[in-house]
Scaffold this active site. Structure first.
Site, mmCIF file in Angstrom:
data_model
loop_
_atom_site.group_PDB
_atom_site.id
_atom_site.type_symbol
_atom_site.label_atom_id
_atom_site.label_comp_id
_atom_site.label_asym_id
_atom_site.label_seq_id
_atom_site.Cartn_x
_atom_site.Cartn_y
_atom_site.Cartn_z
ATOM 1 N N ARG A 264 59.840 50.466 70.672
ATOM 2 C CA ARG A 264 59.748 49.511 69.937
ATOM 3 C C ARG A 264 58.425 48.608 69.873
ATOM 4 O O ARG A 264 58.263 47.851 68.901
ATOM 5 C CB ARG A 264 60.922 48.373 70.289
ATOM 6 C CG ARG A 264 61.091 47.261 69.472
ATOM 7 C CD ARG A 264 62.438 46.467 69.510
ATOM 8 N NE ARG A 264 62.449 45.289 68.585
ATOM 9 C CZ ARG A 264 63.310 44.535 68.449
ATOM 10 N NH1 ARG A 264 64.499 44.865 68.947
ATOM 11 N NH2 ARG A 264 63.470 43.548 67.229
ATOM 12 N N HIS B 152 49.219 36.931 66.612
ATOM 13 C CA HIS B 152 49.728 35.674 66.989
ATOM 14 C C HIS B 152 48.643 34.573 67.503
ATOM 15 O O HIS B 152 48.853 33.243 67.385
ATOM 16 C CB HIS B 152 50.783 35.985 68.330
ATOM 17 C CG HIS B 152 52.206 36.761 67.873
ATOM 18 N ND1 HIS B 152 52.949 37.215 68.511
ATOM 19 C CD2 HIS B 152 52.639 36.365 66.481
ATOM 20 C CE1 HIS B 152 53.969 37.812 67.914
ATOM 21 N NE2 HIS B 152 53.795 37.178 66.495
ATOM 22 N N HIS C 39 51.896 33.876 58.853
ATOM 23 C CA HIS C 39 52.203 35.194 59.884
ATOM 24 C C HIS C 39 51.628 36.325 59.201
ATOM 25 O O HIS C 39 50.954 37.091 59.810
ATOM 26 C CB HIS C 39 53.878 35.142 59.966
ATOM 27 C CG HIS C 39 54.069 36.109 60.990
ATOM 28 N ND1 HIS C 39 53.649 36.301 62.385
ATOM 29 C CD2 HIS C 39 54.627 37.484 60.649
ATOM 30 C CE1 HIS C 39 54.037 37.579 62.872
ATOM 31 N NE2 HIS C 39 54.483 38.271 62.001
ATOM 32 N N LYS D 175 62.246 50.264 60.381
ATOM 33 C CA LYS D 175 62.582 49.302 61.560
ATOM 34 C C LYS D 175 63.901 49.581 62.475
ATOM 35 O O LYS D 175 64.045 49.409 63.491
ATOM 36 C CB LYS D 175 62.511 47.848 61.179
ATOM 37 C CG LYS D 175 62.577 46.680 62.233
ATOM 38 C CD LYS D 175 61.662 45.591 62.037
ATOM 39 C CE LYS D 175 62.018 44.748 63.477
ATOM 40 N NZ LYS D 175 61.562 43.340 63.212
#
Ligand code: NAD
Ligand code: ZN
Length: 371
Positions: free
Chosen positions: A246, A257, A269, A232
């Site tokens: 990204r 989502h 999530h 990351k």
């Protein structure tokens, strides 16, 4: 299996337009919280933000050896706290206690508290520095790195927010010992995502280490967190504001989502990310972008981690398509996804995303739906 990289205890460094920050992945580092906070946030009046669950854990000594003697503002645990209302409550709380521009914040907890504390820090008195102290696997491997802060709106996840990088991140894998099984597994979905979009040897390694990971073998967990943080950090250092690569970190997230919102946040999530990765791999395969068999291999690993691999039929397709209308990667009203083409690699386009029609989305959701 041999670990593909060297094991080191130096922090991973993330660079951004305004400088850089260290991400420490170190068992026991919570015991040095006061000292590290003084080093990373010198000459500041400090306030901590935590949810009530994590606050209680550290007050009763169950969250590793946390030492913290400053003031703490708490919020109820869970995604329902990631709102403008909670943001208003926290900022009013800080104002009422007289915190000024010489203050700094510490966000102690999972991704919810991290995103919320980060957004308070981004906006309070036009911006305060802050530290993130992640206590869930999901926040350690993903949410606390990269400087994205946000709250949710009724129309969707993370729609109100700011880029505001922390001054440092202190991840203590020992803090995971109290994490409930479901929360632990949701963090693994983000690690699988990192391997899928960027590092095939890491994916192979995760596959062979499933039993050790699920046992929470400490050495294996430290390596997993560390490798995910490195991936990351590399991607966000190269493209802080997500104008290009990204977007690969958003793999699975457009669908995730929408699933979170359509399930009224009953899906966590990371559970939604697991399903999102599978649906997006299916779209890739159906459109000829992804290697045949990609979805099966990704789903098999997520299944071994006890994550959901079939979209529940209680979630209507129309609600999902509606939920994708406000995705931040959309362009000219069309849904854009970062699609994996093979393990370790994303289909490369100008912005690393590919336009997908509602019909393609519908077909993939059907293929991944419950029987
Ligand atoms: N900013 C980013 O780049 C980014 C990336 C990924 C996810 N996120 C966000 O992160 C959020 C999800 O984060 P999460 O999964 O950490 O959820 P969370 O913050 O709600 O934490 C999950 C639960 O675990 C509890 N908990 C935390 N630490 C614990 C511990 N050590 N022991 C026992 N219980 C503990 C919390 O009280 C909470 O009930 C989502 O809102 C998501 O959008 C942000
Ligand atoms: Zn995520």
């Amino acid at each position: 299996m041999e670990w593909p990289g060297e094991f080191v205890s130096e922090p991973v460094v993330v660079t951004h337009a305004g400088g850089s920050y260290p991400v420490y992945v170190e068992p026991g580092i919570l015991g040095q919280l006061n000292q590290r906070a003084l080093e990373l946030l010198p000459a500041r009046r400090l306030a901590m933000i935590a949810d009530t669950t994590v606050h209680q854990l550290y007050q009763t000594g169950r969250l590793g050896a946390v030492t913290w003697c400053g003031e703490t503002l708490t919020v109820p645990p869970g995604e329902a706290s990631k709102t403008r209302e909670t943001w208003a409550h926290l900022t009013d709380g800080l104002l009422g206690r007289g915190y000024g521009r010489d203050s700094a914040l510490i966000g102690l907890g999972g991704g919810v508290v991290g995103d919320l504390a980060g957004f308070v820090a981004a906006t309070y008195m036009r911006g305060l520095p802050y530290l993130l102290v992640p206590t869930t696997l999901l926040a350690m491997v993903d949410a606390s790195v990269g400087g994205k802060t946000a709250v949710n709106a009724p129309l969707g996840k993370n729609l109100i927010g700011a880029f505001h990088p922390p001054a440092g991140v202190l991840a203590d894998p020992l803090a995971l010992s109290t994490l409930p099984e479901r929360e632990f597994r949701t963090g693994l979905a983000e690690a699988v995502k990192h391997a899928l979009v960027a590092d095939a040897p890491y994916f192979d390694w995760i596959e062979t280490e499933v039993p050790a990971i699920l046992r929470r073998d400490s050495e294996v967990i430290v390596r997993l967190i560390r490798r995910s943080v490195e991936i990351k950090a590399e991607v966000v250092s190269e493209d802080e504001r997500e104008t290009g690569r990204r977007a690969v970190l958003n793999a699975g997230h457009t669908v995730a989502h929408a699933l979170e919102r359509a399930s009224h946040y009953q899906l966590a999530h990371g559970e939604a990310v697991a399903l999102g990765l599978i649906v997006e791999c299916e779209i890739g395969e159906q459109s000829g972008i992804a290697q045949p068999g990609l979805r099966t291999r990704v789903a098999a690993l997520l299944d071994e981690f006890g994550l959901p691999v079939r979209v529940p039929h209680s979630i209507p397709l129309t609600a999902l398509l509606d939920g994708m209308q406000l995705d931040k990667k959309n362009r000219e009203g069309r849904i854009h996804l970062a699609l994996a083409r093979a393990i370790g690699s994303v289909h490369r386009t100008e912005r690393w995303t590919t336009a997908v029609s509602p019909a393609q989305m519908g077909a993939a959701l059907k293929a991944v739906g419950e029987a």
